[in-house]
Write a protein that holds these residues in place. Structure first.
Motif, PDB file in Angstrom:
ATOM      1  N   ARG A   1      14.254  20.517  -8.918  1.00 40.95           N
ATOM      2  CA  ARG A   1      13.909  19.205  -9.499  1.00 40.95           C
ATOM      3  C   ARG A   1      12.412  19.130  -9.805  1.00 40.95           C
ATOM      4  N   LYS A   2      11.602  19.738  -8.923  1.00 33.53           N
ATOM      5  CA  LYS A   2      10.143  19.679  -9.118  1.00 33.53           C
ATOM      6  C   LYS A   2       9.722  20.517 -10.323  1.00 33.53           C
ATOM      7  N   ILE A   3      10.392  21.664 -10.482  1.00 34.67           N
ATOM      8  CA  ILE A   3      10.077  22.518 -11.632  1.00 34.67           C
ATOM      9  C   ILE A   3      10.539  21.807 -12.913  1.00 34.67           C
TER      10      ILE A   3
ATOM     11  N   ALA B   1       7.167  25.356  -1.960  1.00 38.07           N
ATOM     12  CA  ALA B   1       8.496  25.985  -1.882  1.00 38.07           C
ATOM     13  C   ALA B   1       8.690  26.494  -0.445  1.00 38.07           C
ATOM     14  N   TYR B   2       9.950  26.593  -0.038  1.00 37.99           N
ATOM     15  CA  TYR B   2      10.236  26.903   1.373  1.00 37.99           C
ATOM     16  C   TYR B   2      11.258  28.036   1.495  1.00 37.99           C
ATOM     17  N   PRO B   3      10.789  29.282   1.548  1.00 40.03           N
ATOM     18  CA  PRO B   3      11.736  30.412   1.682  1.00 40.03           C
ATOM     19  C   PRO B   3      12.607  30.311   2.936  1.00 40.03           C
TER      20      PRO B   3
ATOM     21  N   THR C   1      -6.654  20.574   1.093  1.00 35.17           N
ATOM     22  CA  THR C   1      -5.531  19.721   1.513  1.00 35.17           C
ATOM     23  C   THR C   1      -5.909  18.238   1.489  1.00 35.17           C
ATOM     24  N   PHE C   2      -4.870  17.427   1.590  1.00 35.32           N
ATOM     25  CA  PHE C   2      -4.996  15.974   1.455  1.00 35.32           C
ATOM     26  C   PHE C   2      -4.166  15.353   2.567  1.00 35.32           C
ATOM     27  N   GLY C   3      -4.776  14.559   3.426  1.00 42.05           N
ATOM     28  CA  GLY C   3      -4.028  13.943   4.527  1.00 42.05           C
ATOM     29  C   GLY C   3      -3.024  12.939   3.988  1.00 42.05           C
TER      30      GLY C   3
ATOM     31  N   GLY D   1       4.220  15.176   1.263  1.00 46.07           N
ATOM     32  CA  GLY D   1       3.460  14.889   2.476  1.00 46.07           C
ATOM     33  C   GLY D   1       4.367  14.368   3.571  1.00 46.07           C
ATOM     34  N   ASP D   2       3.790  14.217   4.753  1.00 44.05           N
ATOM     35  CA  ASP D   2       4.520  13.687   5.909  1.00 44.05           C
ATOM     36  C   ASP D   2       3.678  12.577   6.501  1.00 44.05           C
ATOM     37  N   LEU D   3       4.263  11.411   6.649  1.00 41.19           N
ATOM     38  CA  LEU D   3       3.493  10.331   7.273  1.00 41.19           C
ATOM     39  C   LEU D   3       3.475  10.546   8.782  1.00 41.19           C
TER      40      LEU D   3
ATOM     41  N   ASP E   1      20.890  22.826  -1.072  1.00 42.59           N
ATOM     42  CA  ASP E   1      20.290  21.538  -1.475  1.00 42.59           C
ATOM     43  C   ASP E   1      18.779  21.674  -1.624  1.00 42.59           C
ATOM     44  N   ASP E   2      18.175  22.406  -0.694  1.00 35.94           N
ATOM     45  CA  ASP E   2      16.713  22.523  -0.715  1.00 35.94           C
ATOM     46  C   ASP E   2      16.259  23.250  -1.985  1.00 35.94           C
ATOM     47  N   ILE E   3      17.022  24.274  -2.386  1.00 40.07           N
ATOM     48  CA  ILE E   3      16.654  24.998  -3.610  1.00 40.07           C
ATOM     49  C   ILE E   3      16.873  24.096  -4.828  1.00 40.07           C
TER      50      ILE E   3
HETATM   51  P1  FAD Z   1       9.686  17.477  -1.270  1.00 37.27           P
HETATM   52  O1  FAD Z   1       9.756  18.535  -2.301  1.00 37.27           O
HETATM   53  O2  FAD Z   1       9.817  16.053  -1.692  1.00 37.27           O
HETATM   54  O3  FAD Z   1      10.828  17.818  -0.184  1.00 37.27           O
HETATM   55  C1  FAD Z   1      10.879  17.165   1.061  1.00 37.27           C
HETATM   56  C2  FAD Z   1      12.319  17.176   1.610  1.00 37.27           C
HETATM   57  O4  FAD Z   1      13.132  16.291   0.852  1.00 37.27           O
HETATM   58  C3  FAD Z   1      13.015  18.546   1.523  1.00 37.27           C
HETATM   59  O5  FAD Z   1      13.866  18.642   2.643  1.00 37.27           O
HETATM   60  C4  FAD Z   1      13.836  18.455   0.243  1.00 37.27           C
HETATM   61  O6  FAD Z   1      14.994  19.280   0.264  1.00 37.27           O
HETATM   62  C5  FAD Z   1      14.209  16.979   0.204  1.00 37.27           C
HETATM   63  N1  FAD Z   1      14.240  16.442  -1.169  1.00 37.27           N
HETATM   64  C6  FAD Z   1      13.330  16.671  -2.141  1.00 37.27           C
HETATM   65  N2  FAD Z   1      13.611  16.000  -3.266  1.00 37.27           N
HETATM   66  C7  FAD Z   1      14.732  15.304  -3.001  1.00 37.27           C
HETATM   67  C8  FAD Z   1      15.505  14.402  -3.765  1.00 37.27           C
HETATM   68  N3  FAD Z   1      15.147  14.063  -5.023  1.00 37.27           N
HETATM   69  N4  FAD Z   1      16.610  13.851  -3.171  1.00 37.27           N
HETATM   70  C9  FAD Z   1      16.938  14.187  -1.893  1.00 37.27           C
HETATM   71  N5  FAD Z   1      16.241  15.027  -1.126  1.00 37.27           N
HETATM   72  C10 FAD Z   1      15.144  15.579  -1.657  1.00 37.27           C
HETATM   73  N6  FAD Z   1       1.083  18.134   3.524  1.00 37.27           N
HETATM   74  C11 FAD Z   1       0.077  17.238   3.450  1.00 37.27           C
HETATM   75  O7  FAD Z   1       0.174  16.134   3.993  1.00 37.27           O
HETATM   76  N7  FAD Z   1      -1.098  17.533   2.783  1.00 37.27           N
HETATM   77  C12 FAD Z   1      -1.273  18.714   2.156  1.00 37.27           C
HETATM   78  O8  FAD Z   1      -2.330  18.950   1.570  1.00 37.27           O
HETATM   79  C13 FAD Z   1      -0.215  19.674   2.196  1.00 37.27           C
HETATM   80  N8  FAD Z   1      -0.321  20.850   1.544  1.00 37.27           N
HETATM   81  C14 FAD Z   1       0.754  21.715   1.517  1.00 37.27           C
HETATM   82  C15 FAD Z   1       0.680  22.879   0.758  1.00 37.27           C
HETATM   83  C16 FAD Z   1       1.743  23.770   0.699  1.00 37.27           C
HETATM   84  C17 FAD Z   1       1.633  25.009  -0.154  1.00 37.27           C
HETATM   85  C18 FAD Z   1       2.934  23.511   1.447  1.00 37.27           C
HETATM   86  C19 FAD Z   1       4.085  24.474   1.427  1.00 37.27           C
HETATM   87  C20 FAD Z   1       3.022  22.347   2.207  1.00 37.27           C
HETATM   88  C21 FAD Z   1       1.952  21.437   2.239  1.00 37.27           C
HETATM   89  N9  FAD Z   1       2.020  20.241   2.959  1.00 37.27           N
HETATM   90  C22 FAD Z   1       0.975  19.335   2.906  1.00 37.27           C
HETATM   91  C23 FAD Z   1       3.213  19.914   3.760  1.00 37.27           C
HETATM   92  C24 FAD Z   1       4.231  19.094   2.963  1.00 37.27           C
HETATM   93  O9  FAD Z   1       3.689  17.840   2.610  1.00 37.27           O
HETATM   94  C25 FAD Z   1       5.459  18.903   3.868  1.00 37.27           C
HETATM   95  O10 FAD Z   1       6.123  20.142   4.017  1.00 37.27           O
HETATM   96  C26 FAD Z   1       6.410  17.808   3.452  1.00 37.27           C
HETATM   97  O11 FAD Z   1       7.330  17.614   4.526  1.00 37.27           O
HETATM   98  C27 FAD Z   1       7.239  18.100   2.218  1.00 37.27           C
HETATM   99  O12 FAD Z   1       6.502  18.053   1.069  1.00 37.27           O
HETATM  100  P2  FAD Z   1       7.139  18.576  -0.324  1.00 37.27           P
HETATM  101  O13 FAD Z   1       6.170  18.299  -1.365  1.00 37.27           O
HETATM  102  O14 FAD Z   1       7.665  19.934  -0.175  1.00 37.27           O
HETATM  103  O15 FAD Z   1       8.385  17.538  -0.393  1.00 37.27           O
END
Ligand code: FAD
Length: 276
Positions: A155-157, A135-137, A40-42, A99-101, A148-150
């Motif tokens: 978009r990522k794929i 991905a978030y089941p 993981t990455f902070g 990530g989450d700040l 929207d979440d799906i």
């Molecule tokens: P995104 O895919 O960007 O989604 C975040 C939110 O924004 C979702 O609600 C989505 O519906 C919405 N969204 C996405 N794209 C758009 C768009 N274009 N327009 C409008 N809304 C949009 N966190 C860390 O800090 N470090 C880690 O190493 C780490 N590893 C993880 C590994 C896995 C397998 C998982 C499942 C999570 C991990 N996380 C990690 C947590 C993750 O960073 C958080 O869940 C974060 O809140 C969302 O990241 P994401 O990449 O899913 O975001």
């Protein structure tokens, strides 16, 4: 024991003792022949050096290592530099995330969502990296709606991710429903369930509240009933999670990704208990 691909996730240790413990745990997990270990990455780059050190160590031991990379709060220049470091270190797989700040930390950065990071990595490095995304089941806690979440996952794929790893869950039906919805949208990338072994109920409840993963009421009540008897919590958790993994694999899950919390035993017990 299963023949499906498995992978294990670690966090980068902060102390020398942590590094030694993780090396030992990794040695034991390596015996299960994982496809890769991820690290993981902070968010905001707080573990940048330690993530790199850990993946470099894993590579040096001869295993495939996948650093996570989160983009929130980062500039293109930061991310470009990290990609270069990973390419130079022989890394060919990245788990790309938003990530989450931490609350209170400024959000000034050039990326808003993970799809932008995936797009940027593809633009900068072509097909060099195999890109995993999240991905978030049970749906991301900030999602406007399930649909929207799906669509946001898609978009990522569409931006070039090769495969996905899910947030953990304890309800196999949420995964199967998610898979059905993805199929309807034409998503064919493998989506590997993320599995969280149950080690301590209080810790799990804290994580789950933060990330929106549900602990079903009947499980929560049962574990609460065990009180301080952690052995019973673990035995119950092992049984539930092992049966869920069997259901997931039997139902077509392409592999299993374990959130190890840097411990080997809970994962090994589950994998050895799989009767597929
Ligand atoms: P995104 O895919 O960007 O989604 C975040 C939110 O924004 C979702 O609600 C989505 O519906 C919405 N969204 C996405 N794209 C758009 C768009 N274009 N327009 C409008 N809304 C949009 N966190 C860390 O800090 N470090 C880690 O190493 C780490 N590893 C993880 C590994 C896995 C397998 C998982 C499942 C999570 C991990 N996380 C990690 C947590 C993750 O960073 C958080 O869940 C974060 O809140 C969302 O990241 P994401 O990449 O899913 O975001």
């Amino acid at each position: 024991m299963s023949n499906s691909p498995i992978s294990f996730e670690f966090f980068p240790p902060q102390t020398n003792e942590g590094v030694e413990k993780l090396t030992l745990a990794r040695g034991k997990l390596a015996a299960l022949n994982p496809e890769f270990f991820s690290v993981t990455f902070g968010a905001g780059g707080s573990t940048r050096d330690r993530t790199l050190e850990t993946v470099t160590q894993i590579k040096a031991e001869g295993f495939d290592a996948a650093p996570h990379l989160s983009c929130v709060g980062s500039t293109r220049e930061n991310i470009r530099a990290i990609l270069k470091t990973y390419q130079d270190a022989g890394i060919s797989r990245i788990v790309a995330l938003r990530g989450d700040l931490p609350s209170g930390m400024a959000t000034a950065g050039e990326f808003q969502y993970a799809n932008e990071l995936v797009e940027f990595i593809r633009a900068e490095t072509g097909d060099h990296f195999h890109l995993e995304v999240a991905a978030y089941p049970e749906f991301h806690p900030q999602a406007k709606s399930a649909h929207d979440d799906i669509l946001n996952f898609k978009r990522k794929i569409d931006a070039g991710a090769n495969s996905a790893i899910t947030q953990y869950f304890y309800n196999a039906d949420s995964y199967f429903h998610f898979m059905d919805e993805c199929q309807k949208l034409g998503i064919t990338a493998p989506i590997v369930p993320g599995i969280m072994p149950i080690v301590r109920f209080s810790q799990l409840a804290r994580f789950s509240d933060a990330c929106g993963a549900e602990i079903p009421r009947w499980m929560r009540k049962t574990m609460e009933g065990f009180g301080d008897d952690n052995e019973s919590v673990q035995a119950f958790g092992r049984d539930i999670v092992t049966r869920m993994c069997e259901r997931l694999l039997a139902g077509g899950a392409p592999g299993l990704h374990f959130y190890t919390l840097n411990q080997s035993a809970p994962c090994i017990r589950i994998i050895e208990g799989l009767s597929l």
